[in-house]
Design an enzyme around this catalytic site. Structure first.
Site, PDB file in Angstrom:
ATOM      1  N   THR A  34       0.895  -1.136   0.123  1.00 35.96           N
ATOM      2  CA  THR A  34      -0.091  -0.054   0.074  1.00 35.96           C
ATOM      3  C   THR A  34       0.769   1.280   0.206  1.00 35.96           C
ATOM      4  O   THR A  34       1.731   1.369   0.921  1.00 35.96           O
ATOM      5  CB  THR A  34      -0.931  -0.020   1.323  1.00 35.96           C
ATOM      6  OG1 THR A  34       0.169  -0.039   2.505  1.00 35.96           O
ATOM      7  CG2 THR A  34      -1.768  -1.240   1.409  1.00 35.96           C
ATOM      8  N   ASN A  36       1.380   4.937   0.911  1.00 31.71           N
ATOM      9  CA  ASN A  36       1.053   5.422   2.066  1.00 31.71           C
ATOM     10  C   ASN A  36       1.275   7.288   1.717  1.00 31.71           C
ATOM     11  O   ASN A  36       2.068   7.585   1.275  1.00 31.71           O
ATOM     12  CB  ASN A  36       1.435   5.371   3.429  1.00 31.71           C
ATOM     13  CG  ASN A  36       1.279   3.810   3.834  1.00 31.71           C
ATOM     14  OD1 ASN A  36       1.290   3.127   3.013  1.00 31.71           O
ATOM     15  ND2 ASN A  36       1.282   3.825   5.174  1.00 31.71           N
ATOM     16  N   GLU A  86      -4.198   4.679   2.584  1.00 27.68           N
ATOM     17  CA  GLU A  86      -2.903   3.743   1.891  1.00 27.68           C
ATOM     18  C   GLU A  86      -3.906   3.135   0.735  1.00 27.68           C
ATOM     19  O   GLU A  86      -4.849   2.652   0.782  1.00 27.68           O
ATOM     20  CB  GLU A  86      -2.987   2.717   2.821  1.00 27.68           C
ATOM     21  CG  GLU A  86      -2.397   3.021   4.165  1.00 27.68           C
ATOM     22  CD  GLU A  86      -2.070   1.763   5.125  1.00 27.68           C
ATOM     23  OE1 GLU A  86      -2.222   0.692   4.513  1.00 27.68           O
ATOM     24  OE2 GLU A  86      -1.877   1.872   6.286  1.00 27.68           O
ATOM     25  N   HIS A  91      -1.792  -3.198 -10.115  1.00 30.14           N
ATOM     26  CA  HIS A  91      -0.991  -3.253 -11.297  1.00 30.14           C
ATOM     27  C   HIS A  91       0.411  -3.791 -10.644  1.00 30.14           C
ATOM     28  O   HIS A  91       0.737  -3.559  -9.749  1.00 30.14           O
ATOM     29  CB  HIS A  91      -0.867  -1.922 -11.725  1.00 30.14           C
ATOM     30  CG  HIS A  91       0.294  -1.851 -12.941  1.00 30.14           C
ATOM     31  ND1 HIS A  91      -0.166  -2.324 -14.248  1.00 30.14           N
ATOM     32  CD2 HIS A  91       1.579  -1.219 -12.815  1.00 30.14           C
ATOM     33  CE1 HIS A  91       1.087  -2.093 -15.074  1.00 30.14           C
ATOM     34  NE2 HIS A  91       1.896  -1.447 -14.160  1.00 30.14           N
ATOM     35  N   ARG A 111     -16.585  -0.525   2.215  1.00 29.23           N
ATOM     36  CA  ARG A 111     -17.200  -1.338   3.791  1.00 29.23           C
ATOM     37  C   ARG A 111     -16.174  -0.567   4.801  1.00 29.23           C
ATOM     38  O   ARG A 111     -15.455   0.287   4.852  1.00 29.23           O
ATOM     39  CB  ARG A 111     -16.864  -2.439   3.989  1.00 29.23           C
ATOM     40  CG  ARG A 111     -15.267  -3.135   3.802  1.00 29.23           C
ATOM     41  CD  ARG A 111     -14.826  -4.674   4.061  1.00 29.23           C
ATOM     42  NE  ARG A 111     -13.385  -4.873   3.885  1.00 29.23           N
ATOM     43  CZ  ARG A 111     -12.576  -4.739   4.859  1.00 29.23           C
ATOM     44  NH1 ARG A 111     -12.822  -4.281   6.015  1.00 29.23           N
ATOM     45  NH2 ARG A 111     -11.345  -4.986   4.670  1.00 29.23           N
TER      46      ARG A 111
HETATM   47  C1  LIG Z   1      -8.412  -2.545   0.623  1.00 24.62           C
HETATM   48  C2  LIG Z   1      -7.786  -2.808   1.930  1.00 24.62           C
HETATM   49  C3  LIG Z   1      -8.615  -2.892   2.960  1.00 24.62           C
HETATM   50  C4  LIG Z   1      -8.053  -2.941   4.331  1.00 24.62           C
HETATM   51  N1  LIG Z   1      -8.816  -3.181   5.475  1.00 24.62           N
HETATM   52  C5  LIG Z   1      -8.326  -3.280   6.671  1.00 24.62           C
HETATM   53  C6  LIG Z   1      -9.109  -3.531   7.570  1.00 24.62           C
HETATM   54  O1  LIG Z   1     -10.561  -3.853   7.676  1.00 24.62           O
HETATM   55  N2  LIG Z   1      -8.730  -3.529   9.155  1.00 24.62           N
HETATM   56  C7  LIG Z   1      -7.298  -3.299   9.365  1.00 24.62           C
HETATM   57  O2  LIG Z   1      -6.945  -3.053  10.511  1.00 24.62           O
HETATM   58  N3  LIG Z   1      -6.528  -2.819   8.190  1.00 24.62           N
HETATM   59  C8  LIG Z   1      -7.277  -2.876   6.853  1.00 24.62           C
HETATM   60  N4  LIG Z   1      -6.349  -2.421   6.037  1.00 24.62           N
HETATM   61  C9  LIG Z   1      -4.997  -1.884   6.162  1.00 24.62           C
HETATM   62  C10 LIG Z   1      -3.785  -3.038   6.269  1.00 24.62           C
HETATM   63  O3  LIG Z   1      -3.841  -3.225   7.744  1.00 24.62           O
HETATM   64  C11 LIG Z   1      -2.543  -2.139   5.971  1.00 24.62           C
HETATM   65  O4  LIG Z   1      -2.359  -1.833   4.736  1.00 24.62           O
HETATM   66  C12 LIG Z   1      -1.280  -2.605   6.783  1.00 24.62           C
HETATM   67  O5  LIG Z   1      -1.273  -2.509   7.924  1.00 24.62           O
HETATM   68  C13 LIG Z   1       0.180  -2.187   5.903  1.00 24.62           C
HETATM   69  O6  LIG Z   1       0.446  -1.057   6.643  1.00 24.62           O
HETATM   70  P1  LIG Z   1       1.853  -0.153   6.153  1.00 24.62           P
HETATM   71  O7  LIG Z   1       1.323   0.430   4.797  1.00 24.62           O
HETATM   72  O8  LIG Z   1       1.975   0.775   7.100  1.00 24.62           O
HETATM   73  O9  LIG Z   1       2.811  -1.220   6.337  1.00 24.62           O
HETATM   74  C14 LIG Z   1      -6.764  -2.632   4.700  1.00 24.62           C
HETATM   75  C15 LIG Z   1      -5.914  -2.240   3.445  1.00 24.62           C
HETATM   76  C16 LIG Z   1      -6.272  -2.232   2.156  1.00 24.62           C
HETATM   77  C17 LIG Z   1      -5.447  -1.808   1.160  1.00 24.62           C
HETATM   78  N1  LIG Z   2       0.884  -2.236  -6.735  1.00 20.91           N
HETATM   79  C1  LIG Z   2       1.269  -1.386  -5.980  1.00 20.91           C
HETATM   80  N2  LIG Z   2       0.526  -0.387  -5.092  1.00 20.91           N
HETATM   81  C2  LIG Z   2       0.977   0.301  -4.295  1.00 20.91           C
HETATM   82  N3  LIG Z   2       2.283   0.271  -3.949  1.00 20.91           N
HETATM   83  C3  LIG Z   2       3.273  -0.302  -4.621  1.00 20.91           C
HETATM   84  C4  LIG Z   2       2.665  -1.362  -5.565  1.00 20.91           C
HETATM   85  N4  LIG Z   2       3.757  -2.050  -6.004  1.00 20.91           N
HETATM   86  C5  LIG Z   2       4.927  -1.446  -5.541  1.00 20.91           C
HETATM   87  N5  LIG Z   2       4.817  -0.397  -4.386  1.00 20.91           N
HETATM   88  C6  LIG Z   2       5.604   0.230  -3.674  1.00 20.91           C
HETATM   89  O1  LIG Z   2       5.320  -0.464  -2.156  1.00 20.91           O
HETATM   90  C7  LIG Z   2       5.315   0.662  -1.169  1.00 20.91           C
HETATM   91  C8  LIG Z   2       4.354   0.034  -0.015  1.00 20.91           C
HETATM   92  O2  LIG Z   2       4.735  -1.129   0.527  1.00 20.91           O
HETATM   93  P1  LIG Z   2       4.295  -1.468   1.861  1.00 20.91           P
HETATM   94  O3  LIG Z   2       4.670  -2.842   2.265  1.00 20.91           O
HETATM   95  O4  LIG Z   2       2.935  -1.169   2.170  1.00 20.91           O
HETATM   96  O5  LIG Z   2       5.434  -0.430   2.680  1.00 20.91           O
HETATM   97  P2  LIG Z   2       5.149   0.760   3.687  1.00 20.91           P
HETATM   98  O6  LIG Z   2       4.880   0.348   4.955  1.00 20.91           O
HETATM   99  O7  LIG Z   2       6.318   1.539   3.395  1.00 20.91           O
HETATM  100  O8  LIG Z   2       3.804   1.747   3.105  1.00 20.91           O
HETATM  101  C9  LIG Z   2       4.740   1.770  -1.885  1.00 20.91           C
HETATM  102  O9  LIG Z   2       5.168   2.996  -1.192  1.00 20.91           O
HETATM  103  C10 LIG Z   2       5.176   1.655  -3.423  1.00 20.91           C
HETATM  104  O10 LIG Z   2       6.609   2.163  -3.570  1.00 20.91           O
HETATM  105 MG   LIG Z   3       1.944   0.818   2.975  1.00 17.90          MG
END
Ligand SMILES: Cc1cc2nc3c(=O)[nH]c(=O)nc-3n(C[C@H](O)[C@H](O)[C@H](O)COP(=O)(O)O)c2cc1C
Ligand SMILES: Nc1ncnc2c1ncn2[C@@H]1O[C@H](COP(=O)(O)OP(=O)(O)O)[C@@H](O)[C@H]1O
Ligand SMILES: [Mg+2]
EC number: 2.7.1.26
Length: 162
Positions: A34, A36, A86, A91, A111
């Site tokens: 994701t 951020n 996030e 893709h 949701r």
């Molecule tokens: C489509 C989608 C749905 C999500 N739904 C939830 C959820 O219902 N509850 C939750 O705690 N986190 C949810 N998350 C968040 C994930 O917990 C989060 O992407 C993960 O903690 C990674 O965080 P980071 O980018 O800081 O590493 C969701 C993320 C996405 C992309």
């Molecule tokens: N399809 C994708 N969607 C979102 N981020 C992607 C994707 N492919 C590669 N990335 C890279 O992965 C990073 C996010 O990975 P993630 O594990 O969520 O780490 P972070 O906790 O730093 O957000 C993004 O910031 C981006 O640089």
């Molecule tokens: Mg992320």
């Protein structure tokens, strides 16, 4: 339950911002990275937009527009203390794009955020969201947002070096 008018009133919602590092919880290892947004972008969200899971369109810099899902809130599973936003883009990118500008258009709501009793159930919920978003984004009313001037502007702006 979030009130429907608090969700729909703000959609489509367009915003852009630089991609920053998150908590590095390994969403990438789970197959669901994701991108951020920084705090300012999250703080600029309409105050009454509901937290939850949304879907729409996204592009990185001047790149192509792809389907996306976006999570807005506190990630109850991880009990974050700061609200985050996030975006997972449907893709496969050749490399990471930290520091680049992410352009997003949110068009619909899926949701509320939920807590889960295992990581596996969180992952399968997210995978379900992705499948549902892919389907809904095929509706003509959503497809037309992909062509919005918002994404064209992001192209010309970057190409002209502004
Ligand atoms: C489509 C989608 C749905 C999500 N739904 C939830 C959820 O219902 N509850 C939750 O705690 N986190 C949810 N998350 C968040 C994930 O917990 C989060 O992407 C993960 O903690 C990674 O965080 P980071 O980018 O800081 O590493 C969701 C993320 C996405 C992309
Ligand atoms: N399809 C994708 N969607 C979102 N981020 C992607 C994707 N492919 C590669 N990335 C890279 O992965 C990073 C996010 O990975 P993630 O594990 O969520 O780490 P972070 O906790 O730093 O957000 C993004 O910031 C981006 O640089
Ligand atoms: Mg992320």
């Amino acid at each position: 339950m979030p009130r429907a008018d608090c969700i729909m009133r703000h959609l489509p919602y367009f915003c852009r911002g630089q991609v920053v590092r998150g908590f590095g919880r390994g969403s990438k290892q789970l197959g669901i990275p994701t991108a951020n947004f920084p705090e300012q972008v999250v703080d600029n969200l309409p105050a009454d937009i509901s937290t939850g899971i949304y879907y729409g369109w996204a592009s990185v810099g001047s790149g192509d527009v792809h389907k996306m899902v976006v999570s807005i809130g506190w990630n109850p599973y991880y009990k974050n203390t700061k609200k985050s936003m996030e975006t997972h883009i449907m893709h496969t990118f050749k490399e990471d794009f930290y520091g680049e500008i992410l352009n997003v258009a949110i068009v619909g709501y899926l949701r509320p955020e939920k807590n889960f009793d295992s990581l596996e159930s969180l992952i399968s919920a997210i995978q379900g969201d992705i499948e549902e978003a892919k389907k809904r984004l095929e509706l003509p009313e959503h497809l037309k947002v992909k062509e919005d001037n918002f994404f064209q502007v992001s192209k010309s702006k970057i190409m002209n070096g502004h």
